[in-house]
Design a protein around this motif. Structure first.
Motif, PDB file in Angstrom:
ATOM      1  N   MET A 193       0.816  -1.204   0.000  1.00  0.00           N
ATOM      2  CA  MET A 193       0.000   0.000   0.000  1.00  0.00           C
ATOM      3  C   MET A 193       0.853   1.258   0.000  1.00  0.00           C
ATOM      4  SD  MET A 193      -2.886  -1.011   2.833  1.00  0.00           S
ATOM      5  CE  MET A 193      -3.749   0.543   2.582  1.00  0.00           C
ATOM      6  N   TYR A 194       2.050   1.173   0.581  1.00  0.00           N
ATOM      7  CA  TYR A 194       2.887   2.363   0.699  1.00  0.00           C
ATOM      8  C   TYR A 194       4.344   1.914   0.769  1.00  0.00           C
ATOM      9  CZ  TYR A 194       3.744   1.225   5.576  1.00  0.00           C
ATOM     10  OH  TYR A 194       4.145   0.594   6.731  1.00  0.00           O
ATOM     11  N   ARG A 195       5.245   2.882   0.572  1.00  0.00           N
ATOM     12  CA  ARG A 195       6.670   2.621   0.717  1.00  0.00           C
ATOM     13  C   ARG A 195       7.275   3.787   1.472  1.00  0.00           C
ATOM     14  NH1 ARG A 195      11.506   3.754  -2.205  1.00  0.00           N
ATOM     15  NH2 ARG A 195      10.338   5.081  -3.651  1.00  0.00           N
ATOM     16  N   LEU A 196       8.195   3.498   2.389  1.00  0.00           N
ATOM     17  CA  LEU A 196       8.903   4.542   3.123  1.00  0.00           C
ATOM     18  C   LEU A 196      10.307   4.685   2.554  1.00  0.00           C
ATOM     19  CD1 LEU A 196       8.017   3.713   6.861  1.00  0.00           C
ATOM     20  CD2 LEU A 196       6.861   5.312   5.319  1.00  0.00           C
ATOM     21  N   ARG A 197      10.726   5.919   2.377  1.00  0.00           N
ATOM     22  CA  ARG A 197      12.112   6.175   1.979  1.00  0.00           C
ATOM     23  C   ARG A 197      12.649   7.319   2.825  1.00  0.00           C
ATOM     24  NH1 ARG A 197      12.304  10.725  -1.217  1.00  0.00           N
ATOM     25  NH2 ARG A 197      10.370  11.305  -2.318  1.00  0.00           N
ATOM     26  N   PRO A 198      13.907   7.250   3.232  1.00  0.00           N
ATOM     27  CA  PRO A 198      14.470   8.324   4.057  1.00  0.00           C
ATOM     28  C   PRO A 198      14.388   9.677   3.345  1.00  0.00           C
ATOM     29  CG  PRO A 198      15.906   6.402   4.046  1.00  0.00           C
ATOM     30  CD  PRO A 198      14.859   6.153   3.006  1.00  0.00           C
ATOM     31  N   ALA A 199      13.963  10.677   4.086  1.00  0.00           N
ATOM     32  CA  ALA A 199      13.852  12.026   3.511  1.00  0.00           C
ATOM     33  C   ALA A 199      15.240  12.622   3.292  1.00  0.00           C
ATOM     34  CB  ALA A 199      13.043  12.920   4.437  1.00  0.00           C
ATOM     35  N   THR A 200      15.352  13.420   2.247  1.00  0.00           N
ATOM     36  CA  THR A 200      16.582  14.155   1.961  1.00  0.00           C
ATOM     37  C   THR A 200      16.263  15.648   1.951  1.00  0.00           C
ATOM     38  OG1 THR A 200      16.253  14.128  -0.436  1.00  0.00           O
ATOM     39  CG2 THR A 200      17.389  12.235   0.543  1.00  0.00           C
ATOM     40  N   ALA A 201      17.301  16.457   1.845  1.00  0.00           N
ATOM     41  CA  ALA A 201      17.105  17.910   1.855  1.00  0.00           C
ATOM     42  C   ALA A 201      16.184  18.354   0.725  1.00  0.00           C
ATOM     43  CB  ALA A 201      18.455  18.609   1.765  1.00  0.00           C
ATOM     44  N   SER A 202      16.210  17.653  -0.396  1.00  0.00           N
ATOM     45  CA  SER A 202      15.364  18.041  -1.524  1.00  0.00           C
ATOM     46  C   SER A 202      13.876  17.782  -1.255  1.00  0.00           C
ATOM     47  CB  SER A 202      15.798  17.298  -2.787  1.00  0.00           C
ATOM     48  OG  SER A 202      15.629  15.897  -2.628  1.00  0.00           O
ATOM     49  N   ASP A 203      13.556  17.013  -0.222  1.00  0.00           N
ATOM     50  CA  ASP A 203      12.156  16.729   0.109  1.00  0.00           C
ATOM     51  C   ASP A 203      11.553  17.753   1.064  1.00  0.00           C
ATOM     52  OD1 ASP A 203      11.888  14.183  -1.282  1.00  0.00           O
ATOM     53  OD2 ASP A 203      13.241  13.358   0.244  1.00  0.00           O
ATOM     54  N   ALA A 204      12.346  18.686   1.596  1.00  0.00           N
ATOM     55  CA  ALA A 204      11.865  19.581   2.644  1.00  0.00           C
ATOM     56  C   ALA A 204      10.653  20.390   2.195  1.00  0.00           C
ATOM     57  CB  ALA A 204      12.999  20.511   3.093  1.00  0.00           C
ATOM     58  N   GLY A 205      10.664  20.883   0.969  1.00  0.00           N
ATOM     59  CA  GLY A 205       9.530  21.664   0.481  1.00  0.00           C
ATOM     60  C   GLY A 205       8.263  20.818   0.415  1.00  0.00           C
ATOM     61  N   PHE A 206       8.371  19.579  -0.095  1.00  0.00           N
ATOM     62  CA  PHE A 206       7.192  18.712  -0.153  1.00  0.00           C
ATOM     63  C   PHE A 206       6.666  18.404   1.242  1.00  0.00           C
ATOM     64  CE2 PHE A 206       5.800  14.364   0.599  1.00  0.00           C
ATOM     65  CZ  PHE A 206       4.561  14.415  -0.034  1.00  0.00           C
ATOM     66  N   LEU A 207       7.554  18.129   2.192  1.00  0.00           N
ATOM     67  CA  LEU A 207       7.113  17.797   3.540  1.00  0.00           C
ATOM     68  C   LEU A 207       6.362  18.973   4.172  1.00  0.00           C
ATOM     69  CD1 LEU A 207      10.282  15.872   4.788  1.00  0.00           C
ATOM     70  CD2 LEU A 207       8.107  14.918   3.992  1.00  0.00           C
ATOM     71  N   ALA A 208       6.795  20.187   3.864  1.00  0.00           N
ATOM     72  CA  ALA A 208       6.044  21.356   4.326  1.00  0.00           C
ATOM     73  C   ALA A 208       4.680  21.416   3.653  1.00  0.00           C
ATOM     74  CB  ALA A 208       6.844  22.634   4.051  1.00  0.00           C
ATOM     75  N   ARG A 220       6.482  28.169   6.977  1.00  0.00           N
ATOM     76  CA  ARG A 220       7.170  27.305   6.021  1.00  0.00           C
ATOM     77  C   ARG A 220       8.689  27.429   6.187  1.00  0.00           C
ATOM     78  NH1 ARG A 220       5.843  24.793   1.233  1.00  0.00           N
ATOM     79  NH2 ARG A 220       3.719  25.618   1.335  1.00  0.00           N
ATOM     80  N   ALA A 221       9.175  28.642   6.355  1.00  0.00           N
ATOM     81  CA  ALA A 221      10.615  28.834   6.520  1.00  0.00           C
ATOM     82  C   ALA A 221      11.111  28.105   7.766  1.00  0.00           C
ATOM     83  CB  ALA A 221      10.949  30.319   6.604  1.00  0.00           C
ATOM     84  N   GLY A 222      10.360  28.226   8.860  1.00  0.00           N
ATOM     85  CA  GLY A 222      10.760  27.547  10.088  1.00  0.00           C
ATOM     86  C   GLY A 222      10.668  26.035   9.966  1.00  0.00           C
ATOM     87  N   PHE A 223       9.638  25.574   9.271  1.00  0.00           N
ATOM     88  CA  PHE A 223       9.442  24.121   9.131  1.00  0.00           C
ATOM     89  C   PHE A 223      10.566  23.516   8.288  1.00  0.00           C
ATOM     90  CE2 PHE A 223       7.833  20.275   7.181  1.00  0.00           C
ATOM     91  CZ  PHE A 223       7.182  19.642   8.237  1.00  0.00           C
ATOM     92  N   VAL A 224      10.925  24.185   7.199  1.00  0.00           N
ATOM     93  CA  VAL A 224      11.999  23.675   6.351  1.00  0.00           C
ATOM     94  C   VAL A 224      13.310  23.612   7.132  1.00  0.00           C
ATOM     95  CG1 VAL A 224      13.444  24.192   4.339  1.00  0.00           C
ATOM     96  CG2 VAL A 224      10.936  24.343   4.169  1.00  0.00           C
TER      97      VAL A 224
END
Length: 397
Positions: free
Chosen positions: A1-16, A39-43
């Motif tokens: 149903m889903y897959r987990l992958r470690p987040a990288t710096a390039s994912d910060a915008g999507f995670l926000a 958003r700035a603080g979250f990133v």
């Protein structure tokens, strides 16, 4: 149903993005919310989390696209769910439940609780955690601290000593005249398909059923009981998922799911028992069957004012059941003794279920009752039957 992958710096915008979208969909963004500043603080915080060796930050991929955020901490004392957000477009598909259930299974394997915090103004999340068996243990500001400890408790109850003594070859529930009709009936109900046993234990039924030619898988919460099973059958011959039978998923589709020897009563709330029916339905192909073997509550035997019955009084063994009729709970007290004055006491808690209540649980999960007999051999069920074998069928479409 889903897959987990470690987040990288390039994912910060999507995670926000996904965190804001999920919070907005819940109606929980504060008035005057400053999205740019947040958003700035979250990133910045996300980038720090990626570098933090004490936590693991993941992107949740669904259908090979990023769809959510998960943050987990693992310590010797607990698995801690620090945050989970899914994009509103993929919510209500069971993905959040699957992620949390997998974390519960991890906690079982490690022998530790699963812990999380939930905001008090997030009732939808709280309902999910309540359904999955979490209990509030404290408060932390505007959040409640919840803990899931069923894995720890069940492994204490069904520990290595109990598992080593559980099998009694050729006697009691392991006797051939008990096993043979059980396996024959289950093989008939499997109708040439695959079978899944909830709470598979040491394989009392699964091993001979597999030997009968039925492919069998299992779900089991006690790692000690599973270790005992592995002395009889490999993971290739009988694959087993470690987890709670009310929520854990195992791969594939089955024509038969079954629960034997009163085991559904090990789930101590009505909500968990209903969830068990729904979990069975999720595993079954259309028209598949869910079979439950269960005792009939013996309240007619309770003398006025005395909340206990003696179930067995044999040489070397006494079974005493104490009832809480308000909660529909019963605790079985197992006294084993030999010569002299020493005895061994074991206790198992249960929530008893009336046959009519069991039928209603089945209806809530989309089943209809196909049959009910007093035993595996097809003896008619009557008002005096001490137990029953009930077969429920899922709709064909």
């Amino acid at each position: 149903m889903y897959r987990l992958r470690p987040a990288t710096a390039s994912d910060a915008g999507f995670l926000a993005d996904v965190t804001i979208s999920a919070t907005r969909a819940q109606g929980r963004l504060a008035d005057g919310f400053d999205e740019a500043a947040w958003r700035a603080g979250f990133v910045e915080w996300t980038l720090e989390s990626i570098e933090d060796p004490g936590t693991e930050l993941y992107v949740v991929d669904v259908d090979e696209r990023p769809a959510g955020r998960l943050r987990v901490s693992r310590t010797p004392e607990a698995v801690e769910l620090n945050g989970i957000q899914l994009h509103p477009d993929i919510q209500n598909r069971g993905i959040g439940t699957a992620i949390i259930t997998d974390l519960e299974s991890e906690a079982v394997r490690r022998g530790v609780p699963l812990q999380l915090n939930v905001e008090r103004d997030n009732p939808n999340a709280r309902r999910l955690y309540d359904r999955l068996g979490f209990v509030k243990v404290s408060e932390d500001g505007a959040q409640d601290v919840l803990r899931w400890t069923k894995g720890v408790e069940q492994n204490q109850l069904w520990n290595a000593d109990v598992a080593a003594r559980y099998d009694t070859p050729d006697t009691g529930m392991f006797a051939d005249d008990v096993i043979r009709p059980t396996v024959a009936r289950l093989a008939e109900l499997a109708a040439g398909g695959r079978a899944l046993e909830f709470a598979i234990g040491t394989g009392r039924v699964a091993v001979p059923l597999a030997g009968h030619g039925v492919p069998v898988s299992g779900i089991e919460l006690s790692t000690a009981m599973l270790d005992q099973l592995r002395t009889k059958a490999s993971a290739e011959s009988i694959p087993v998922e470690v987890g709670d039978m009310a929520t854990t998923r195992t791969p594939g589709e089955f024509t038969l799911v079954y629960l034997v020897f009163n085991t559904i009563s090990n789930l101590l709330t009505q909500e968990e028992q209903v969830a068990c029916f729904r979990n069975a339905a999720r595993h079954l192909s259309p028209g598949g069957r869910f079979v439950i073997e269960l005792w009939v509550p013996e309240l007619r035997r309770l003398p006025p004012g005395i909340p206990a019955t003696v179930g067995v009084a044999d040489p070397g063994y006494i079974l005493l059941d104490t009832y809480d009729v308000l909660q529909q709970h019963v605790v079985s007290h197992h006294f084993h003794f030999g010569e002299g004055t020493e005895a061994h006491l074991g206790r198992t808690p249960h929530r008893y279920i009336w046959p009519a209540e069991l039928d209603l649980m089945a209806q809530l999960a989309g089943f209809t009752r196909e049959s009910r007999h007093a035993d595996w051999s097809g003896t008619p069920f009557t008002a005096d039957s001490p137990s029953h074998v009930s077969v429920y069928r899922l709709a064909d479409a």
